[in-house]
Design a protein around this motif. Structure first.
Motif, mmCIF file in Angstrom:
data_model
loop_
_atom_site.group_PDB
_atom_site.id
_atom_site.type_symbol
_atom_site.label_atom_id
_atom_site.label_comp_id
_atom_site.label_asym_id
_atom_site.label_seq_id
_atom_site.Cartn_x
_atom_site.Cartn_y
_atom_site.Cartn_z
ATOM 1 N N CYS A 151 14.708 13.835 -2.358
ATOM 2 C CA CYS A 151 13.631 13.220 -1.567
ATOM 3 C C CYS A 151 12.599 12.604 -2.489
ATOM 4 C CB CYS A 151 12.993 14.305 -0.683
ATOM 5 S SG CYS A 151 11.585 13.723 0.238
ATOM 6 N N VAL A 152 12.249 13.350 -3.537
ATOM 7 C CA VAL A 152 11.283 12.828 -4.502
ATOM 8 C C VAL A 152 11.835 11.572 -5.165
ATOM 9 C CG1 VAL A 152 10.180 13.319 -6.706
ATOM 10 C CG2 VAL A 152 10.208 15.051 -4.928
ATOM 11 N N ALA A 153 13.115 11.633 -5.530
ATOM 12 C CA ALA A 153 13.719 10.479 -6.205
ATOM 13 C C ALA A 153 13.659 9.238 -5.330
ATOM 14 C CB ALA A 153 15.164 10.796 -6.593
ATOM 15 N N ARG A 154 13.996 9.409 -4.061
ATOM 16 C CA ARG A 154 13.997 8.278 -3.151
ATOM 17 C C ARG A 154 12.608 7.700 -2.966
ATOM 18 N NH1 ARG A 154 16.361 10.646 1.831
ATOM 19 N NH2 ARG A 154 16.854 12.338 0.445
ATOM 20 N N ARG A 180 0.844 -1.188 0.000
ATOM 21 C CA ARG A 180 0.000 0.000 0.000
ATOM 22 C C ARG A 180 0.879 1.237 0.000
ATOM 23 N NH1 ARG A 180 -3.313 -1.020 4.364
ATOM 24 N NH2 ARG A 180 -4.442 -2.363 2.937
ATOM 25 N N LEU A 181 0.471 2.209 -0.781
ATOM 26 C CA LEU A 181 1.236 3.458 -0.825
ATOM 27 C C LEU A 181 0.637 4.449 0.151
ATOM 28 C CD1 LEU A 181 2.101 2.104 -3.524
ATOM 29 C CD2 LEU A 181 2.076 4.344 -4.540
ATOM 30 N N ASP A 182 1.489 5.145 0.870
ATOM 31 C CA ASP A 182 0.931 6.151 1.769
ATOM 32 C C ASP A 182 0.652 7.429 0.982
ATOM 33 O OD1 ASP A 182 4.192 6.612 3.252
ATOM 34 O OD2 ASP A 182 3.290 7.658 1.557
ATOM 35 N N ASP A 183 0.095 8.417 1.675
ATOM 36 C CA ASP A 183 -0.416 9.604 0.974
ATOM 37 C C ASP A 183 0.637 10.282 0.120
ATOM 38 O OD1 ASP A 183 -2.484 10.379 3.806
ATOM 39 O OD2 ASP A 183 -2.949 9.340 1.928
ATOM 40 N N ARG A 184 1.805 10.429 0.704
ATOM 41 C CA ARG A 184 2.846 11.139 -0.039
ATOM 42 C C ARG A 184 3.248 10.338 -1.276
ATOM 43 N NH1 ARG A 184 8.315 13.563 2.602
ATOM 44 N NH2 ARG A 184 6.849 15.074 3.427
ATOM 45 N N GLU A 185 3.380 9.018 -1.090
ATOM 46 C CA GLU A 185 3.758 8.188 -2.225
ATOM 47 C C GLU A 185 2.675 8.217 -3.289
ATOM 48 O OE1 GLU A 185 4.306 4.598 -0.159
ATOM 49 O OE2 GLU A 185 6.434 4.919 0.219
ATOM 50 N N ARG A 186 1.414 8.262 -2.837
ATOM 51 C CA ARG A 186 0.335 8.279 -3.808
ATOM 52 C C ARG A 186 0.370 9.518 -4.675
ATOM 53 N NH1 ARG A 186 -4.950 5.103 -1.721
ATOM 54 N NH2 ARG A 186 -3.792 3.934 -0.170
ATOM 55 N N SER A 187 0.558 10.664 -4.039
ATOM 56 C CA SER A 187 0.551 11.878 -4.850
ATOM 57 C C SER A 187 1.751 11.886 -5.786
ATOM 58 C CB SER A 187 0.520 13.133 -3.980
ATOM 59 O OG SER A 187 1.343 12.996 -2.864
ATOM 60 N N MET A 188 2.879 11.386 -5.311
ATOM 61 C CA MET A 188 4.039 11.334 -6.205
ATOM 62 C C MET A 188 3.826 10.348 -7.334
ATOM 63 S SD MET A 188 7.515 11.869 -4.243
ATOM 64 C CE MET A 188 7.663 12.705 -2.694
#
Lengths: 319, 92
Positions: free
Chosen positions: A280-283, A249-257
């Motif tokens: 940070c985005v890359a990681r 499952r992706l968390d909120d931040r991962e989802r928006s990215m």
């Protein structure tokens, strides 16, 4: 990690103490996975690690396991949420009380005996590429120690000490010809692919499938087993996991990215939009790719193009 | 989208589907040479790899890629993939 295993191996060879070796293995696993809540190492007879997994933890996710490796004998890196009933109900209760959400199981067998290593992970566990690499290393060590080789043809010289797990047996003379050798990962996948494409038959009935949508993908409801080219088109083989999967499952931040990367925005632009730094985005996107099971960015873009506008339910069963 | 459902012994059904959503139409509007390069980009291959497969030089491929960018009015490979699949770029 390596010194611990080597010491344990030496102890085993010198004193035929398999419990020492198992302890070394547990220690190695702990070092590879510092956040592990519990590690259980068990011997089992025979080649079927999945049966051992069943015996220890209750019915495991055989589908996922065999799908990944294509066979039940050999090593497998299995990530499963299937904590079900079984003979080891107490163990399960204990683990769940300790906040263990998922477990990773590795097993290797030399044909006669095997070792099963189960690593309990906390609920908040995130599967990052670094961790995935660490698991792969533990699995490699396990296999090397068992004398199970990756490449069938090359290494029959018996350089790795062949570890006999049943101490009661006399020091057997190794017959290199009898050493069961594992094919490489690629060969396993190739076989699985063949299965999927040739021997699988279209299903005419079955339980309801979750809708293949961007939402359900974000929930981890779809596990991408394999990607390959068929008739020049990139084809995905997916296994539905109804209800989503805690690990994927992706968390909120991962989802928006993930959404933004799927919309073909560059890392720089995403960083700008979210007010974060580019590394940070890359990681985070690395983690997203690992969770989704995709290997490259264009695949994510194409997946989003496929799913973003519409939900898809299974309608056609092709021959 | 066509999804194929496959059953093997003892396993829950596995689903196969193609990642392609609509690139065929746009690809057919290109010359064969451009098509090869475009397919390479769709598969996420680097310019060098595309050049090697085509047997042309890196610079030729780079030029062809730049021409495709102009043709579809995009400024990155990811945007080109999206354009090839037939979706407009995301505006914000």
């Amino acid at each position: 990690m390596a010194p611990t295993l080597a010491i344990a191996e030496a102890a085993f060879h010198l004193e035929r103490r398999s419990d020492v070796w198992l302890a070394g293995l547990r220690e190695a696993a702990r070092q590879a996975v510092p956040c592990a809540r519990a590690v259980q190492a068990t011997q089992f007879p025979g080649r079927d690690g999945l049966a051992a997994l069943d015996a220890l933890f209750g019915p495991c996710d055989r589908a996922a396991a065999t799908a990944i490796t294509g066979s039940a004998d050999g090593w497998c890196m299995l990530v499963s949420e299937a904590f079900a009933e079984g003979p080891s109900a107490e163990l399960i209760d204990t683990w769940q009380a300790e906040g263990i959400g998922d477990y990773l199981a590795l097993f290797a067998s030399d044909g006669e005996h095997g070792i099963l290593l189960a690593i309990g992970l906390p609920k908040s566990f995130q599967l990052t590429p670094a961790r995935r690499a660490a698991f792969a290393r533990v699995a490699d060590e396990l296999r090397a120690a068992m004398g199970v080789r990756r490449r069938l043809r090359q290494d029959r010289s018996g350089k790795h000490p062949r570890v006999r797990l049943a101490p009661q047996e006399p020091a057997a003379t190794d017959t290199p010809a009898a050493a069961p050798c594992l094919d490489s990962d690629a060969e396993h996948r190739g076989r699985m692919r063949e299965h999927l494409l040739r021997r699988g038959r279209p299903a005419d009935r079955g339980p309801e499938t979750p809708t293949l949508s961007w939402e359900s993908l974000m929930e981890g409801a779809w596990m991408i087993l394999d990607q390959f080219d068929r008739d020049g088109k990139r084809t995905l083989a997916v296994l539905p996991r109804p209800g989503g999967s805690a690990l994927r499952r992706l968390d909120d931040r991962e989802r928006s990215m993930a959404r933004m990367a799927g919309d073909a925005l560059s890392n720089k632009r995403i960083a700008l939009e979210l007010g974060l730094s580019e590394p940070c985005v890359a990681r985070t996107l690395d983690t997203v790719m690992v969770k989704l099971g995709l290997r490259q960015r264009p695949d994510l873009v194409r997946l989003r193009c496929l799913l973003a506008e519409r939900d898809v339910s299974v309608t056609a069963t092709a021959s | 989208m066509e999804i194929e459902r496959i059953t093997l012994e003892g396993m829950p059904p596995v689903f196969l589907f193609s990642l392609d959503s609509g690139s065929e139409q746009r690809l057919s509007e290109l010359t064969p040479a451009e098509q090869e390069v475009a397919r390479g980009i769709l598969e996420g291959r680097s310019n060098q790899l595309i050049a090697r497969r085509r047997g042309t030089s890196l610079r030729t491929v780079a030029n062809q890629v730049a021409a495709l960018f102009q043709r579809f009015d995009v400024s990155s490979r990811a945007e080109l993939v999206r354009a090839l699949e037939g979706l407009p770029p995301v505006m914000e």
